[in-house]
Design an enzyme around this catalytic site. Structure first.
Site, PDB file in Angstrom:
ATOM      1  N   TYR A   1       0.843  -1.200   0.000  1.00  0.00           N
ATOM      2  CA  TYR A   1       0.000   0.000   0.000  1.00  0.00           C
ATOM      3  C   TYR A   1       0.874   1.244   0.000  1.00  0.00           C
ATOM      4  O   TYR A   1       2.027   1.208   0.426  1.00  0.00           O
ATOM      5  CB  TYR A   1      -0.965   0.003   1.187  1.00  0.00           C
ATOM      6  CG  TYR A   1      -0.298   0.177   2.538  1.00  0.00           C
ATOM      7  CD1 TYR A   1       0.093  -0.919   3.299  1.00  0.00           C
ATOM      8  CD2 TYR A   1      -0.052   1.454   3.058  1.00  0.00           C
ATOM      9  CE1 TYR A   1       0.704  -0.757   4.536  1.00  0.00           C
ATOM     10  CE2 TYR A   1       0.553   1.621   4.296  1.00  0.00           C
ATOM     11  CZ  TYR A   1       0.936   0.506   5.036  1.00  0.00           C
ATOM     12  OH  TYR A   1       1.543   0.665   6.261  1.00  0.00           O
ATOM     13  N   CYS A   2       0.307   2.332  -0.518  1.00  0.00           N
ATOM     14  CA  CYS A   2       0.977   3.634  -0.468  1.00  0.00           C
ATOM     15  C   CYS A   2      -0.114   4.692  -0.400  1.00  0.00           C
ATOM     16  O   CYS A   2      -1.278   4.367  -0.187  1.00  0.00           O
ATOM     17  CB  CYS A   2       1.896   3.831  -1.676  1.00  0.00           C
ATOM     18  SG  CYS A   2       1.022   3.839  -3.253  1.00  0.00           S
ATOM     19  N   THR A   3       0.226   5.958  -0.589  1.00  0.00           N
ATOM     20  CA  THR A   3      -0.743   7.027  -0.357  1.00  0.00           C
ATOM     21  C   THR A   3      -1.948   6.931  -1.284  1.00  0.00           C
ATOM     22  O   THR A   3      -3.087   6.882  -0.827  1.00  0.00           O
ATOM     23  CB  THR A   3      -0.073   8.411  -0.533  1.00  0.00           C
ATOM     24  OG1 THR A   3       1.166   8.400   0.167  1.00  0.00           O
ATOM     25  CG2 THR A   3      -0.972   9.519  -0.017  1.00  0.00           C
TER      26      THR A   3
END
Ligand SMILES: [Zn+2]
Ligand SMILES: [Zn+2]
Length: 292
Positions: free
Chosen positions: A179-181
Site C-alpha cells: 500500500y501507499c498514499t
C-alpha cells in the site's frame, strides 16, 4: 440554493500512459494550470503523469474537463481531498526521466500485483492473520501513520526500495499486500516484489486515501496520512491518533518541522511542547548556535 463549505479543494491523480513529447505536455499543463489559478505539483515522464493540485472547485473541474478532452489523459481518475491552493508554495510542473518506475521499465502496471478494493482489502486483513501488509512509502511517512502491524521499510526515498526488498526475502511465500498514499507507487512496487520471487502479491487499489475515505479510523489504519504539501498530514476522522514520537521528549505527535539547520533541513517530529527546539540533533543545534 446556498452552498456551504469550503470552495477550494485538492485533487490527486496519476495515469500511466506513454508520453512521447513530454516537453509540450509540460508547456500545456503550465499554461492550463496558470490560467485556472491552480497550485501544486505535476510530474511528467515518458511513462505517465502524476499530479496534486489545489484551487477553486470550479477551476479543478475545468482542469478535469481539459484533461478528458486530451487523447492521452482522458479517463484519468481523480481523488478529492480537503485543502486549497494555499497548501502549496507555488505551481511546479516538471519533466522527470523516471517518475515512478524506479528506472526499471519492465515494472509496469501490467506486471503488478492483484488490485484489492478497500472492502476486499479490509476483509482480507480481518480474516487472515497471516497476511503481510507492506508499506511502500518512506520512513517519515509511515512514522506518523500506517496499517496496524505493517512492514515499514526504513527508506528516505522510493528509489532506495529495490535494494531494501532483499531484507524481506523470508516473506516470499506469504500473502503480501502493498500500500501507499494513492496507489501509484504500488503499481511499481508490487511488480518489483513479483519480479523478486514473491508469489502472492496484492496491492491496495486507490491507496490509503481511498481506504481512509471509507473506513476512517475505525478500520485497520492507525495515525495520520503524510501528504507532500503544506498540510504535511491529513486525518480521516476526529479520532485520528498521533503515533509518531517527538525526538526530544518521546511524546506522541504528528507535527513535522524541517530542521532549522538549512544544510540539514531534515523532516523532524517535534511535539507542541518542544516547539522551541528547532534542530534535529545535537550536531545541528550546535551549528545553529555557532551561526547565531
Ligand atoms: Zn516533545
Ligand atoms: Zn538537522
Amino acid at each position: 440554493l446556498v452552498q456551504w463549505g469550503p470552495m477550494e479543494k485538492i485533487i490527486l491523480y496519476y495515469k500511466f500512459v506513454k508520453i512521447r513529447d513530454t516537453e509540450s505536455v509540460k508547456f500545456w499543463q503550465r499554461v492550463l494550470c496558470e490560467r485556472l489559478g491552480l497550485k501544486g505539483r505535476i510530474l511528467i515522464s515518458s511513462e505517465g503523469i502524476n499530479g496534486t493540485l489545489g484551487g477553486d472547485i470550479k477551476a479543478l473541474k475545468s482542469y478535469k474537463r481539459a484533461m478528458n478532452e486530451h487523447s492521452l489523459f482522458k479517463g484519468t481518475e481523480y481523488k478529492w481531498s480537503d485543502g486549497s491552493a494555499d497548501d502549496f508554495p507555488k505551481l511546479s510542473v516538471k519533466v522527470r526521466t523516471e517518475t515512478v518506475t524506479l528506472g526499471l521499465p519492465e515494472l509496469t502496471p501490467a506486471n503488478s500485483g492483484q488490485r484489492l478494493k478497500p472492502k476486499q482489502f479490509h476483509d482480507m486483513v480481518a480474516n487472515d492473520p497471516d497476511v503481510v501488509l507492506f508499506d511502500a512509502r518512506n520512513n517519515y511517512e509511515s512514522a506518523i501513520g500506517r496499517f496496524k502491524g505493517a512492514v515499514t521499510p526504513d527508506i528516505d526515498n522510493f528509489r532506495d526500495l529495490p535494494d531494501k526488498v532483499d531484507e524481506y526475502a523470508h516473506l516470499k511465500d506469504k500473502k503480501v499486500v502493498t500500500y501507499c498514499t494513492g496507489g501509484i507507487r504500488c503499481e511499481t512496487f508490487s511488480a518489483l516484489l513479483k519480479q523478486k520471487g514473491f508469489k502472492r502479491v496484492y496491492q491496495l487499489d486507490g491507496g490509503i486515501v481511498k481506504y481512509g475515505e471509507k473506513y476512517g479510523d475505525a478500520g485497520h489504519w492507525e495515525g495520520k496520512c503524510f501528504v507532500f504539501d503544506k498540510r504535511m498530514s491529513v486525518s480521516f476522522s476526529d479520532d485520528a491518533k498521533d503515533i509518531g514520537q517527538c525526538i526530544h521528549c518521546q511524546a506522541k505527535t504528528s507535527n513535522y518541522i524541517n530542521c532549522a539547520n538549512k544544510t540539514c533541513n531534515k523532516l523532524t517530529l517535534v511535539c507542541n511542547g518542544c516547539e522551541k527546539q528547532l534542530a534535529c540533533s545535537g550536531v545541528c543545534k550546535k551549528s545553529l548556535t555557532t551561526i547565531a
